[in-house]
Write an enzyme that holds these catalytic residues in place. Structure first.
Site, PDB file in Angstrom:
ATOM      1  CE1 TYR A  34      -3.866  -2.159   0.030  1.00 13.62           C
ATOM      2  CE2 TYR A  34      -2.836  -3.257   1.891  1.00 13.62           C
ATOM      3  CZ  TYR A  34      -3.809  -3.224   0.903  1.00 13.62           C
ATOM      4  OH  TYR A  34      -4.715  -4.246   0.790  1.00 13.62           O
ATOM      5  CG  HIS A 111     -10.265   0.208  -5.127  1.00 12.13           C
ATOM      6  ND1 HIS A 111     -10.682  -0.246  -3.902  1.00 12.13           N
ATOM      7  CD2 HIS A 111     -11.350   0.188  -5.938  1.00 12.13           C
ATOM      8  CE1 HIS A 111     -11.970  -0.538  -3.976  1.00 12.13           C
ATOM      9  NE2 HIS A 111     -12.406  -0.275  -5.195  1.00 12.13           N
TER      10      HIS A 111
HETATM   11  O1  CA2 Z   1      -6.367  -0.712  -2.956  1.00 13.78           O
HETATM   12  C1  CA2 Z   1      -7.213  -0.267  -2.176  1.00 13.78           C
HETATM   13  O2  CA2 Z   1      -7.338   0.942  -1.938  1.00 13.78           O
HETATM   14  C2  CA2 Z   1      -8.111  -1.241  -1.408  1.00 13.78           C
HETATM   15  O3  CA2 Z   1      -9.407  -0.640  -1.298  1.00 13.78           O
HETATM   16  C3  CA2 Z   1      -7.480  -1.410  -0.042  1.00 13.78           C
HETATM   17  C4  CA2 Z   1      -8.220  -2.438   0.820  1.00 13.78           C
HETATM   18  C5  CA2 Z   1      -8.413  -3.748   0.075  1.00 13.78           C
HETATM   19  O4  CA2 Z   1      -9.224  -4.619   0.858  1.00 13.78           O
HETATM   20  C6  CA2 Z   1      -9.066  -3.532  -1.278  1.00 13.78           C
HETATM   21  O5  CA2 Z   1      -9.140  -4.783  -1.951  1.00 13.78           O
HETATM   22  C7  CA2 Z   1      -8.256  -2.568  -2.129  1.00 13.78           C
HETATM   23  C8  CA2 Z   1      -7.434  -2.711   2.088  1.00 13.78           C
HETATM   24  C9  CA2 Z   1      -7.276  -1.511   2.967  1.00 13.78           C
HETATM   25  C10 CA2 Z   1      -6.382  -1.876   4.095  1.00 13.78           C
HETATM   26  O6  CA2 Z   1      -5.347  -0.934   4.164  1.00 13.78           O
HETATM   27  C11 CA2 Z   1      -4.225  -1.277   4.828  1.00 13.78           C
HETATM   28  C12 CA2 Z   1      -3.213  -0.342   4.826  1.00 13.78           C
HETATM   29  C13 CA2 Z   1      -2.030  -0.627   5.443  1.00 13.78           C
HETATM   30  C14 CA2 Z   1      -1.857  -1.828   6.078  1.00 13.78           C
HETATM   31  C15 CA2 Z   1      -2.860  -2.754   6.106  1.00 13.78           C
HETATM   32  C16 CA2 Z   1      -4.052  -2.477   5.472  1.00 13.78           C
END
Ligand code: CA2
Length: 154
Positions: A34, A111
């Site tokens: 991320y 996203h």
């Molecule tokens: O790519 C994206 O923005 C998502 O919406 C992020 C979600 C994921 O479930 C989608 O499939 C795609 C996850 C958000 C969690 O964010 C985190 C950030 C740092 C560490 C752990 C999780």
């Protein structure tokens, strides 16, 4: 005599930028997936972009589905558009989709990652059924792209 028309400035509703569960961890966990930009830094990028376009911004994050739904319902009467990163609720929440469909204002789904290059279970989005546009894989810049497009829509 000339007068300045401030009507648009004073009556234009802000864009709500809503972020779903775990996005508060951005920049602190899983940077390989991320990135290293925090949600506060994304908020700052959004504030700059909104200012450039002369639009107001209300940037929020919640880990709770019901809170996100309350904000979407509030947006119907208080915002001119919604930019939403539904995070984990993307693939599960018919309730968020229903709230967005009822909101009757433009919706853009964002996203950070390209969900279509990731696991199969991330590919289907209920939110896309209610979104005018979908931006995936552009990282934090995706929020700025969404705001720029929203500025054209509202
Ligand atoms: O790519 C994206 O923005 C998502 O919406 C992020 C979600 C994921 O479930 C989608 O499939 C795609 C996850 C958000 C969690 O964010 C985190 C950030 C740092 C560490 C752990 C999780």
């Amino acid at each position: 005599m000339t007068t300045t028309d401030h009507t648009q400035e004073t009556t234009m509703r802000p864009i709500y930028v809503l972020n779903g569960p775990n996005l508060n961890l951005l920049g602190q966990r899983e940077p390989e997936k991320y990135g290293t930009t925090t949600l506060d830094q994304i908020r700052e990028l959004c504030e700059q972009t909104a200012a450039e376009h002369g639009i107001g911004l209300d940037f929020r994050q919640s880990n709770h589905e019901g809170v996100l739904i309350d904000w979407i319902q509030e947006a119907r009467t208080h915002a001119s558009g919604i930019i939403l990163n539904p995070a984990g609720y993307t693939t599960t929440s018919i309730a968020i989709m229903d709230a967005l469909l009822a909101a009757d204002i433009p919706v853009i789904e964002v996203h950070i990652t390209n969900i279509h290059r990731r696991e199969e279970f991330r590919h289907h989005s209920y939110v896309s059924k209610a979104a005018q546009a979908v931006i995936a894989g552009a990282g934090p810049h995706g929020y700025q792209l969404a705001l720029t497009h929203m500025a054209q829509l509202v």
